[in-house]
Design an enzyme around this catalytic site. Structure first.
Site, PDB file in Angstrom:
ATOM      1  N   THR A 231      -6.492  62.370  13.755  1.00 24.17           N
ATOM      2  CA  THR A 231      -7.388  61.835  14.767  1.00 24.17           C
ATOM      3  C   THR A 231      -6.747  60.655  15.491  1.00 24.17           C
ATOM      4  O   THR A 231      -6.032  59.868  14.885  1.00 24.17           O
ATOM      5  CB  THR A 231      -8.687  61.360  14.089  1.00 24.17           C
ATOM      6  OG1 THR A 231      -9.262  62.453  13.372  1.00 24.17           O
ATOM      7  CG2 THR A 231      -9.691  60.856  15.107  1.00 24.17           C
ATOM      8  N   ARG A 259     -16.986  74.251  12.241  1.00 29.67           N
ATOM      9  CA  ARG A 259     -16.973  72.952  11.551  1.00 29.67           C
ATOM     10  C   ARG A 259     -16.825  71.819  12.547  1.00 29.67           C
ATOM     11  O   ARG A 259     -15.997  71.853  13.443  1.00 29.67           O
ATOM     12  CB  ARG A 259     -15.821  72.922  10.551  1.00 29.67           C
ATOM     13  CG  ARG A 259     -15.755  71.623   9.715  1.00 29.67           C
ATOM     14  CD  ARG A 259     -14.798  70.602  10.292  1.00 29.67           C
ATOM     15  NE  ARG A 259     -14.626  69.442   9.417  1.00 29.67           N
ATOM     16  CZ  ARG A 259     -13.958  68.338   9.756  1.00 29.67           C
ATOM     17  NH1 ARG A 259     -13.393  68.243  10.948  1.00 29.67           N
ATOM     18  NH2 ARG A 259     -13.867  67.322   8.920  1.00 29.67           N
ATOM     19  N   GLY A 261     -16.525  67.504  12.568  1.00 33.66           N
ATOM     20  CA  GLY A 261     -16.330  66.323  11.734  1.00 33.66           C
ATOM     21  C   GLY A 261     -17.083  65.121  12.253  1.00 33.66           C
ATOM     22  O   GLY A 261     -18.063  65.227  12.993  1.00 33.66           O
ATOM     23  N   ASP A 262     -16.599  63.945  11.893  1.00 34.31           N
ATOM     24  CA  ASP A 262     -17.317  62.706  12.214  1.00 34.31           C
ATOM     25  C   ASP A 262     -17.078  62.205  13.625  1.00 34.31           C
ATOM     26  O   ASP A 262     -17.890  61.461  14.176  1.00 34.31           O
ATOM     27  CB  ASP A 262     -16.895  61.610  11.239  1.00 34.31           C
ATOM     28  CG  ASP A 262     -15.404  61.290  11.331  1.00 34.31           C
ATOM     29  OD1 ASP A 262     -14.594  62.225  11.186  1.00 34.31           O
ATOM     30  OD2 ASP A 262     -15.042  60.125  11.554  1.00 34.31           O
ATOM     31  N   THR A 282     -10.807  57.383  11.289  1.00 37.91           N
ATOM     32  CA  THR A 282      -9.989  58.559  11.013  1.00 37.91           C
ATOM     33  C   THR A 282     -10.029  58.824   9.515  1.00 37.91           C
ATOM     34  O   THR A 282      -9.928  57.900   8.711  1.00 37.91           O
ATOM     35  CB  THR A 282      -8.531  58.362  11.474  1.00 37.91           C
ATOM     36  OG1 THR A 282      -7.746  59.482  11.060  1.00 37.91           O
ATOM     37  CG2 THR A 282      -7.911  57.095  10.911  1.00 37.91           C
ATOM     38  N   GLY A 283     -10.184  60.083   9.134  1.00 33.78           N
ATOM     39  CA  GLY A 283     -10.237  60.399   7.719  1.00 33.78           C
ATOM     40  C   GLY A 283     -10.945  61.712   7.469  1.00 33.78           C
ATOM     41  O   GLY A 283     -11.125  62.527   8.376  1.00 33.78           O
ATOM     42  N   THR A 284     -11.351  61.923   6.238  1.00 35.36           N
ATOM     43  CA  THR A 284     -12.092  63.128   5.883  1.00 35.36           C
ATOM     44  C   THR A 284     -13.506  62.992   6.438  1.00 35.36           C
ATOM     45  O   THR A 284     -14.336  62.269   5.890  1.00 35.36           O
ATOM     46  CB  THR A 284     -12.123  63.319   4.357  1.00 35.36           C
ATOM     47  OG1 THR A 284     -10.782  63.305   3.857  1.00 35.36           O
ATOM     48  CG2 THR A 284     -12.774  64.642   3.987  1.00 35.36           C
ATOM     49  N   GLY A 285     -13.772  63.707   7.525  1.00 35.96           N
ATOM     50  CA  GLY A 285     -14.973  63.460   8.314  1.00 35.96           C
ATOM     51  C   GLY A 285     -16.274  63.607   7.565  1.00 35.96           C
ATOM     52  O   GLY A 285     -17.244  62.896   7.844  1.00 35.96           O
TER      53      GLY A 285
END
Length: 367
Positions: A231, A259, A261-262, A282-285
């Protein structure tokens, strides 16, 4: 539709939460905070290009230099706008557009592929002065999703549009379109094939218009393990004291059907308010959505009176980590504090404050 022209892209208070002994995590953070209101910079900005498992040994000097150059170029593009009195919103959009066009990053051109072999893009932008926001999700034919998100914010009564509807709206408003092959990169395609084979999932056909597939040896030579959340995001403060945030992503490699994400969820991956701060994540949404990470950082600043670095470290280093999530944030406040925090081994990141020197970092332990 108003056409915005951007200049061409040129080629830390340690917090009290810095060491979280209860979970054995040494948190990496960086903040720049003015000593007083009189010392508030006229403008400030921070940029990220994703977080994840990063080390010099596996990255290699040429790759490292290329990413550092891209981050420096992003700072130059944004600072040129802010220095001339441009708005934080304009700076955010311009910088994200440049990162979306850079195939090194997982946003726009260079985005990862879904399990179906498509590039599905998400983006969001938010104006801290008005709390207006725009977001798009699952778009496949818009060259710069961040511009489509801003168009949703400024030219529609809605906050988020998705899929074909978002594409149709963008086309009607004159937002630049691109064929699927524009987003294609061999590195991301090979990463998809590797992931699908490991999961025992079917291999989709190679996208129409893509270059011929290289020999197996050449493909393997150019493939590096994708252990990053690619991201991209920007936060900025302008001379009028307003903040803004923008984020853009291609999601995760081999993500399943539909899917999201955040990133396009306001308050999770993107948030901005002149009463608190601007944040891009940024990361695992999935974890960022559950925590409402971006808004939570701002809430701690606004309601708990925390300085920005402490708030970012609390959310990333304790709350996100205890939940099992990983990633990071960048943030800026209207009084000129700039911070970042992440619980991975690295994050592509950079910041610049009026009158200061650019700071460009990748690995844990750097400023």
């Amino acid at each position: 539709m108003t056409v915005r022209k951007f200049p061409p892209a040129p080629s830390t208070l340690l917090s009290r939460f810095a060491v979280l002994a209860t979970i054995g995590l040494v948190l990496t953070g960086c903040a720049a905070k003015p000593a007083s209101d009189a010392a508030r910079p006229g403008w400030a900005m921070a940029v990220h290009g994703g977080a994840g498992i990063m080390d010099r040994e596996t990255m290699g000097p040429d790759t490292e230099a290329s990413y550092r150059a891209a981050l420096n170029a992003a700072l130059a593009r944004g600072s040129a706008i802010l220095e001339q009195g441009g708005s934080a919103l304009d700076a955010v959009e311009a910088v994200v557009r440049g990162l979306e066009d850079d195939p090194q990053f997982n946003a726009g051109r260079g985005a990862v592929f879904t399990a179906d072999g498509r590039n599905e893009l998400d983006a969001a932008i938010m104006d801290g002065a008005t709390l207006k926001a725009g977001a798009v999700a699952g778009v496949t034919g818009t060259r710069n999703p961040i511009t489509l998100a801003r168009t949703v914010m400024e030219s529609s009564p809605h906050v988020m549009l998705i899929g074909a509807g978002a594409e149709r709206f963008g086309a009607e408003k004159g937002v630049e379109q691109a064929a699927p092959v524009w987003f294609f990169t061999e590195r991301r395609w090979q990463s998809l094939l590797k992931t699908l084979k490991e999961r025992g999932l079917p291999i989709p056909p190679r996208p129409a218009g893509a270059p011929p597939e290289p020999a197996a040896s050449a493909a393997a030579a150019g493939l590096t393990e994708d252990r990053k959340f690619g991201t991209v995001g920007v936060v900025a403060l302008d001379r009028n004291g307003h903040v803004a945030a923008g984020t853009s992503t291609g999601g995760t490699t081999a993500k399943l059907w539909g899917r999201i994400g955040d990133v396009p969820i306001i308050g999770a991956g993107t948030y901005a308010s002149d009463e608190s701060c601007a944040v891009s994540a940024t990361g695992t949404g999935e974890y960022f959505i559950r925590l409402g990470v971006a808004r939570e950082v701002c809430n701690l600043v606004k309601y708990e009176g925390m300085d920005l670095q402490a708030a970012a470290d609390e959310v990333i280093g304790r709350q996100l980590t205890e939940l099992g999530g990983d990633g990071g944030v960048i943030a800026v406040t209207p009084d000129g504090q700039v911070a970042w925090s992440f619980n991975t081994s690295g994050m592509y990141r950079a910041r610049l404050v009026e009158g200061g020197d650019p700071v460009v970092s990748i690995f844990k332990g750097e400023p």
